[in-house]
Design an enzyme around this catalytic site. Structure first.
Site, PDB file in Angstrom:
ATOM      1  CB  SER A   1      -0.872  -0.005   1.256  1.00  0.00           C
ATOM      2  OG  SER A   1      -1.450   1.259   1.499  1.00  0.00           O
TER       3      SER A   1
ATOM      4  CE1 TYR B   1      -3.938  -2.426   5.216  1.00  0.00           C
ATOM      5  CE2 TYR B   1      -3.134  -0.189   4.865  1.00  0.00           C
ATOM      6  CZ  TYR B   1      -3.612  -1.385   4.365  1.00  0.00           C
ATOM      7  OH  TYR B   1      -3.744  -1.539   3.007  1.00  0.00           O
TER       8      TYR B   1
END
Length: 248
Positions: free
Chosen positions: A140, A153
């Protein structure tokens, strides 16, 4: 000839979002595709949708070594080989770092980091005897920078990049390429969840994106298809943002 004609590609995390869209792209580009996720129902629906292509599915939990070994073995048994793998299964998690519970932290690490490692390990073992293969992990833009409210995360997505870079060194001599895609905001169920947990955060990122839009799963899948293909034959260890210019 299509980009992935003759290739067998395993899609881990294929039940929805980026994984399902990538599977559609890979099938359209000529690959034989094995779909994997924990839940059978969405896989069966996707396989039925792609019934004009060479597509199969099986279930498994990426936090279980035995499950991972089983679905990689099932891919080789069904198609005879494994040429490519798209490791997309992951979970999100919001909250300031001091508010994340130990249980939630352990769970996201188990899925996003340990799960990616288990998949890499099993996939490489299947590819080694062929002397070739291509693996694409999904990180990401959160693995390239920090921001408030998603620390656990983001830590996992930094770790996926580290695993990928190390894997490129470890497995390059075996003829196996390992790269990582870093999507920006992408229209998926996970993005919808972020809209609920971090009000205004998604829209702020889209507004700061040069292309002024969120990406799509198909756009991420198309990039992965290139990395899995022979046209990317000298690319390994690459971290490729698919983010509309957000990290430029």
């Amino acid at each position: 000839m299509s980009l992935l004609t003759g290739k067998v590609v395993l899609v881990v995390g294929a039940s929805s979002g980026i994984g399902a869209e990538a599977a559609r792209v890979f099938a359209a580009d000529g690959a034989s595709v094995m779909l994997v996720a924990r839940n059978e129902e969405p896989l069966a629906k996707l396989a039925a949708e792609l019934s004009d292509h060479d597509v199969a599915y099986t279930t498994g939990d990426i936090t279980s070594a035995s499950d991972v070994d089983a679905f990689v073995s099932a891919t080789v048994s069904r198609f005879g080989r494994l040429d490519g793998a798209f490791n997309n299964a992951a979970m999100g998690g919001g909250g300031r770092l001091d508010s994340v519970s130990e249980e939630d932290f352990d769970r996201i690490m188990a899925v996003n980091v340990k799960g990616t490692w288990l998949c890499l390990r099993a996939e490489v073992r299947a590819m080694e005897s062929q002397g070739s293969g291509s693996i694409v992990n999904v990180s990401s833009i959160g693995g390239l920078r920090g921001s408030s409210g998603m620390g656990a995360y983001q830590a996992t997505k930094h770790a996926v990049i580290g695993l990928t870079r190390t894997a490129a060194h470890d497995f390059g001599p075996l003829g196996i390429r390992v790269n990582v895609i870093a999507p920006g905001p992408t229209e998926t169920p996970m993005l919808d969840e972020l809209r609920r947990t971090i009000p205004g955060g998604v829209e702020a990122r889209i507004a700061a994106t040069p292309l002024r839009k969120a990406g799509t799963g198909a756009e991420v899948g198309s990039t992965a298809a290139f990395l899995l293909s022979d046209r990317a034959s000298h690319l390994s260890g690459v971290v490729l943002p698919v983010d509309g210019g957000f990290t430029a």
